[in-house]
Design a protein around this motif. Structure first.
Motif, mmCIF file in Angstrom:
data_model
loop_
_atom_site.group_PDB
_atom_site.id
_atom_site.type_symbol
_atom_site.label_atom_id
_atom_site.label_comp_id
_atom_site.label_asym_id
_atom_site.label_seq_id
_atom_site.Cartn_x
_atom_site.Cartn_y
_atom_site.Cartn_z
ATOM 1 N N ASP A 1 -8.853 2.298 -6.135
ATOM 2 C CA ASP A 1 -9.612 3.453 -5.669
ATOM 3 C C ASP A 1 -9.038 4.015 -4.375
ATOM 4 O O ASP A 1 -8.969 5.237 -4.186
ATOM 5 C CB ASP A 1 -11.082 3.083 -5.471
ATOM 6 N N GLU A 2 -8.642 3.134 -3.472
ATOM 7 C CA GLU A 2 -8.080 3.593 -2.198
ATOM 8 C C GLU A 2 -6.775 4.352 -2.419
ATOM 9 O O GLU A 2 -6.553 5.422 -1.826
ATOM 10 C CB GLU A 2 -7.845 2.398 -1.273
ATOM 11 N N GLU B 1 -10.375 -7.609 -9.375
ATOM 12 C CA GLU B 1 -9.882 -7.821 -8.010
ATOM 13 C C GLU B 1 -8.985 -6.691 -7.518
ATOM 14 O O GLU B 1 -8.690 -6.580 -6.330
ATOM 15 C CB GLU B 1 -9.131 -9.161 -7.919
ATOM 16 N N ARG B 2 -8.531 -5.825 -8.440
ATOM 17 C CA ARG B 2 -7.676 -4.700 -8.056
ATOM 18 C C ARG B 2 -8.452 -3.386 -7.931
ATOM 19 O O ARG B 2 -7.859 -2.360 -7.614
ATOM 20 C CB ARG B 2 -6.558 -4.523 -9.090
ATOM 21 N N ARG B 3 -9.761 -3.417 -8.150
ATOM 22 C CA ARG B 3 -10.516 -2.171 -8.203
ATOM 23 C C ARG B 3 -10.509 -1.436 -6.862
ATOM 24 O O ARG B 3 -10.291 -0.223 -6.808
ATOM 25 C CB ARG B 3 -11.963 -2.478 -8.609
ATOM 26 N N ARG B 4 -10.758 -2.161 -5.782
ATOM 27 C CA ARG B 4 -10.823 -1.506 -4.468
ATOM 28 C C ARG B 4 -9.483 -0.892 -4.106
ATOM 29 O O ARG B 4 -9.429 0.257 -3.650
ATOM 30 C CB ARG B 4 -11.263 -2.515 -3.410
ATOM 31 N N ARG B 5 -8.419 -1.653 -4.318
ATOM 32 C CA ARG B 5 -7.086 -1.117 -4.013
ATOM 33 C C ARG B 5 -6.788 0.116 -4.856
ATOM 34 O O ARG B 5 -6.261 1.121 -4.362
ATOM 35 C CB ARG B 5 -6.022 -2.186 -4.258
ATOM 36 N N GLN C 1 0.865 -1.180 0.000
ATOM 37 C CA GLN C 1 0.000 0.000 0.000
ATOM 38 C C GLN C 1 0.907 1.236 0.000
ATOM 39 O O GLN C 1 1.084 1.914 1.013
ATOM 40 C CB GLN C 1 -0.928 0.007 1.211
#
Length: 477
Positions: free
Chosen positions: A451-452, A445-449, A310
């Motif tokens: 956006d964050e 599967e990478r969408r949330r990461r 992250q």
């Protein structure tokens, strides 16, 4: 057998690229490239020698001619880096090295005009203030393509598409803008359409082109790439991944958005665009930092992408242009811990550039009054599958990778063809010549990461913005 061909040049930030397009077939362009040095003698000062542009053009043409076999050259087109300025005398001899778009010495003069450091009149005001002898010797203020075309043809002109901030919707210079700096109207070249014939090759041009070939007026590299990517259709979007990133969206809506350049309409369509200060240059920087090659750095990023940290990188290594237009902005890593390794930093750099693409794509879409669902990519950065994948993940758009990634070269070639009467208009030629090699879809599967991290990217800049000028003051003190 002798084949007819059209030739294009793109005088870019770090190299000249050239291409031959055969007129009797539909195969990809035959291309050549030659790098040249950029001098950075002190912080904020970034210069090039225009003789290097001409020498690189000559070497590219010699290579293409050697491998192409018998050919009949029918047209020449050229585009170049924009907001790089060359001051020349009456005989078109440079009075000083070219000041590139990355140079920020004119930031103070620009602020007084309400413009940025790379604006043509900012540079002119700065020269008057700091180098009055050179200003007195200056007859013309030229873009790289204007100078190179004068060498090829002996004719002098620029085009409205390249005169960013200096022209109105009618394609003419804005008198009220030129009045900001005394004498500006006397040093700017006359304007002609990008696809007009400027003149013909004259044979003593130091490039070695045959005599009598029609040459187009040309445009800046962003527009060359817009043409060479087939952007001039409603709702299309492009990311030009070069030393910097240039993002553009096309619409019939002539809207506006803070930080975004909305060009005068061409063929009834408006391109809303934003150039960053660093794109591929950030990858080159982190590779140098890690004492490795760009190829190895990309391989390390592949390793990190399997289990990403992250980590967020703000790629403002040389200030920033769109959408912030802040010469004080600085590059920053956010989220570093003892768990971060070198390969995580490389991945963060690639993602940081992709975040800047998303920010610009969103802003350009607001200016255009639409949201495209596909993003065409071209330029050297588009050769990296991983980087294209990250841009798909972070923007949420399908990414179409073009066959001819040197879109600026192709666009320059198409302008030359129209100037020579080999086509009716550039958009129609582009529809015939531009094609997609592959499409990359976002990984759900990478969408949330994505956006964050984009949220952290946006908030991180806003939080640090007041600190950037203080860091600059510390460096200068």
């Amino acid at each position: 057998m002798t084949r007819a061909a059209a030739l294009g040049f793109d005088v870019g930030t770090s190299a000249v690229k050239a291409g031959l397009l055969w007129l009797d077939g539909d195969e990809p362009m035959q291309t050549a490239s030659r790098p040249y040095p950029t001098a950075r003698p002190e912080p904020g000062r970034v210069e090039q020698d225009p003789a290097d542009w001409i020498a690189a053009m000559a070497e590219c043409w010699a290579e293409l001619r050697a491998v192409a076999g018998p050919l009949e050259l029918r047209s020449v087109g050229l585009c170049s880096q924009v907001n790089t300025h060359l001051f020349v005398d009456e005989g078109l001899e440079p009075v000083a090295p070219a000041i590139t778009w990355q140079d920020v010495r004119a930031a103070e003069a620009g602020a007084e005009l309400g413009r940025d450091a790379s604006f043509a009149l900012s540079r002119l005001a700065w020269l008057e203030r700091t180098e009055p002898r050179l200003r007195a010797a200056t007859r013309w203020l030229l873009l790289p393509k204007d100078y190179c075309l004068a060498v090829l043809t002996g004719e002098l002109a620029s085009d409205p598409l390249s005169a960013v901030g200096l022209v109105g919707a009618d394609g003419a210079y804005l008198d009220e803008t030129l009045a900001l700096v005394e004498g500006a109207e006397r040093v700017l070249p006359p304007l002609r359409r990008h696809d007009d014939e400027l003149g013909r090759t004259r044979g003593d041009d130091r490039v070695g082109l045959p005599v009598g070939v029609p040459v187009a007026v040309g445009a800046m590299d962003a527009w060359g790439s817009f043409f060479g990517a087939g952007l001039l259709h409603e709702g299309r979007a492009l990311d030009l991944a070069g030393t910097s990133e240039v993002v553009g969206v096309t619409s019939v809506h002539a809207g506006s958005e803070p930080g975004i350049v909305s060009f005068p309409p061409v063929e009834g369509l408006t391109v809303h665009a934003g150039p960053t200060q660093v794109g591929g240059g950030a990858l080159e920087w982190v590779a140098r930092l890690l004492r490795t090659s760009v190829t190895e750095a990309l391989a390390r990023a592949e390793q990190a992408d399997a289990d990403p940290q992250q980590l967020v990188f703000l790629p403002h290594l040389a200030g920033e242009r769109a959408p912030y237009w802040n010469a004080d902005a600085r590059g920053v890593f956010l989220g570093l811990t003892t768990a971060a390794a070198a390969h995580d930093m490389v991945l963060a750099v690639l993602e940081g550039v992709a975040h800047s693409v998303r920010m610009l794509l969103d802003a350009c879409g607001r200016a255009a009054g639409l949201r495209p669902d596909r993003l065409r990519v071209a330029g050297g950065g588009a050769r990296s599958h991983l980087w294209n994948q990250l841009k798909a993940d972070i923007t949420g758009h399908s990414v179409d990778v073009l066959v001819d990634l040197d879109a600026g070269v192709l666009g320059a070639t198409l302008m030359g063809m129209v100037a020579a009467g080999l086509g009716s208009d550039v958009p129609r030629l582009a529809e015939e010549r531009v094609s997609v090699a592959a499409t990359i879809e976002p990984r759900p599967e990478r969408r949330r990461r994505a956006d964050e991290l984009f949220g952290a990217y946006s908030e991180g800049y806003r939080a640090l913005e007041p600190l950037f000028p203080k860091l600059g003051d510390l460096a200068s003190g």
